[in-house]
Each structure stands twice: as structure tokens, then as C-alpha cells.
Design an enzyme around this catalytic site. Structure first.
Site, PDB file in Angstrom:
ATOM      1  N   ASN A  68       0.851  -1.194   0.000  1.00 46.71           N
ATOM      2  CA  ASN A  68       0.000   0.000   0.000  1.00 46.71           C
ATOM      3  C   ASN A  68       0.885   1.240   0.000  1.00 46.71           C
ATOM      4  OD1 ASN A  68      -2.020   1.867   0.250  1.00 46.71           O
ATOM      5  ND2 ASN A  68      -2.623   1.286   2.312  1.00 46.71           N
ATOM      6  N   TYR A 133       0.468   9.136 -12.710  1.00 42.78           N
ATOM      7  CA  TYR A 133      -0.296   8.394 -11.703  1.00 42.78           C
ATOM      8  C   TYR A 133      -1.162   7.324 -12.359  1.00 42.78           C
ATOM      9  CZ  TYR A 133      -3.417   7.499  -7.759  1.00 42.78           C
ATOM     10  OH  TYR A 133      -4.132   6.895  -6.754  1.00 42.78           O
ATOM     11  N   LYS A 137      -0.470   3.239 -11.966  1.00 43.12           N
ATOM     12  CA  LYS A 137      -1.473   2.405 -11.307  1.00 43.12           C
ATOM     13  C   LYS A 137      -2.019   1.333 -12.253  1.00 43.12           C
ATOM     14  CE  LYS A 137      -1.538   4.048  -7.107  1.00 43.12           C
ATOM     15  NZ  LYS A 137      -1.150   3.200  -5.952  1.00 43.12           N
TER      16      LYS A 137
END
Length: 238
Positions: A68, A133, A137
Site C-alpha cells: 500500500n 499516476y 497504477k
């Protein structure tokens, strides 16, 4: 997380279910399981190599790897610097690789265990002015599926959660500071785009992650699970 125990004694194929949190010697007040903390950098391979050894020394086995980490390099593509691009991938993607590299051999040897990576709904959608980003991801999603296929024959499951708009400091407070808005204004703006009409909480994501580690999810691997209040459904966000 303390005092985490499975509800049944055996797992798939009659294998003994793992007892998360260590043996009885680790029992704390009222029989609760104690955690064991260690510090280091997810980008420092030596630290990541040491984490499994610390867990094994404390508890005797490893059952769950939870990755995480994340930052949000934002801005128009032509203004994004090379350093911002590299930082986005270094944290969001590359930061998950060494933990997998050094933990997965232990899970494979014991033929059980679960990996849960945290991605983002941005990795399932196109996103304006956040290309580093969104792309990093999306790569986490692909890495998750590839690892799931590689380790499925060895009894190890690998899944991924794609959170949507969750009420967190990174999701709300940073945006408020960057735009000069109040926290309540940003929260209301975000909620208005979500089909369910409100932001999620960190517990929504935590509960999904917990589910994916349990035997209740024993036949689930390679999944990218949106926890997003419907934002990735066709027609959403609003």
C-alpha cells in the site's frame, strides 16, 4: 491488525488454516495478538530483503503481503518533469516489486498465502493531467494479474484493490491546499461525482483487503477489485 483469526480450522484442500498474528507466545493482554513493527524504505532493496526475515523471526511464517504505497504526480503532460514521472513509477510500481520478490518465495514454499496490492480506480480509467499516476497504477493492475498467473499453481493468490474517491488526507486535504478550497468544499465536490453520493472511508478499503486474504476468497486470484461507490461503472463518475 491484532487478534485476527480465521473462522474455520482448515483451508482449501483440507490444509490447516494459518493462524495470523503468531503463536501463543505472542499473546498480549486479554489474549490479543501483538504486532511487530520494523522500519525501512520500500525502495531500498536491502530493507525489503530484511522485512521477511523480521516477520519470520517474530511469527514463524508469513501469510499476507499487503502493498500500500502511492503518490500523485499531477499536472499537464507537457509540464510534467522527468523527475516527477520517475518518482511516480518508483513509488507506485517499482516500490511493490522488491517486497513481492522477497516475500513470494516464502509463500511458494509453504504453498499458501495472499498478496493484496493497492492500485486506484485511476488505473482503470483515462485521467486528465495525471498521466504518471494513471499509467503507474494501470501497471500495478497488470503486475497483479501476471503474478497471480505465475503463482496460482503454487497455492498463492495475488489480488489488487482499486480504491475510488476515499476520504483521506491525500485525497482531500492535499487537494484543498492546492486549490485554496476548504476541506468541506473538496469533499462535497468529490461526493457529487460518485454514483453512491458519498466518499468511501479507509475502512471500506481495509475490509476489502481483509476479505481477499481470507479463505472466504480462496478461489479468487488475479482480480482488480474496485472499491469506488460505482465510479468505474459505465456512465460514472458523474
Amino acid at each position: 491488525m491484532s487478534d485476527l483469526r480465521p473462522s474455520r480450522r482448515t483451508g482449501p484442500g483440507g490444509r490447516p488454516r494459518p493462524r495470523f498474528g503468531g503463536g501463543d507466545r505472542e499473546a498480549g493482554p486479554r489474549g490479543r495478538r501483538r504486532g511487530h513493527g520494523t522500519s525501512g524504505g520500500h525502495h531500498v532493496r536491502g530493507d525489503c530483503r530484511a522485512f521477511p526475515a523480521a516477520a519470520l523471526a517474530a511469527f514463524g511464517r508469513i501469510d499476507i503481503l499487503h502493498n500500500n504505497v502511492g503518490i500523485v504526480p499531477a499536472g499537464p503532460t507537457v509540464r510534467l518533469t522527468a523527475d516527477q514521472w520517475r518518482a511516480g513509477f518508483e513509488v507506485n510500481l517499482t516500490g511493490m516489486w522488491p517486497t513481492c520478490k522477497y516475500v513470494l518465495p516464502h509463500l511458494r514454499e509453504q504453498r499458501s498465502g495472499a498478496v493484496v496490492n493497492i492500485s486506484s480506480m485511476a488505473g482503470l480509467m483515462a485521467g486528465g493531467e495525471a498521466i504518471a499516476y494513471v499509467t503507474s497504477k494501470a501497471a500495478v493492475n497488470s503486475m497483479t494479474r501476471s503474478l497471480a498467473l505465475e503463482y496460482a499453481p503454487h497455492g498463492v493468490r495475488v489480488n489488487c484493490i482499486a480504491p475510488g474517491m476515499v476520504d483521506t488526507p491525500m485525497g482531500v486535504d492535499q487537494v484543498a491546499r492546492a486549490t485554496g478550497s476548504t476541506r468541506d468544499e473538496v469533499a462535497a465536490q468529490r461526493a457529487a461525482t460518485i454514483p453512491m453520493g458519498h466518499q468511501g472511508t479507509s475502512w471500506d478499503v481495509a475490509n476489502a483487503a481483509l476479505f481477499l486474504t481470507l479463505d472466504d476468497a480462496a478461489f479468487i486470484t488475479g482480480v482488480v477489485l474496485p472499491v469506488d461507490g460505482g465510479s468505474t461503472l459505465p456512465g460514472g463518475p458523474r
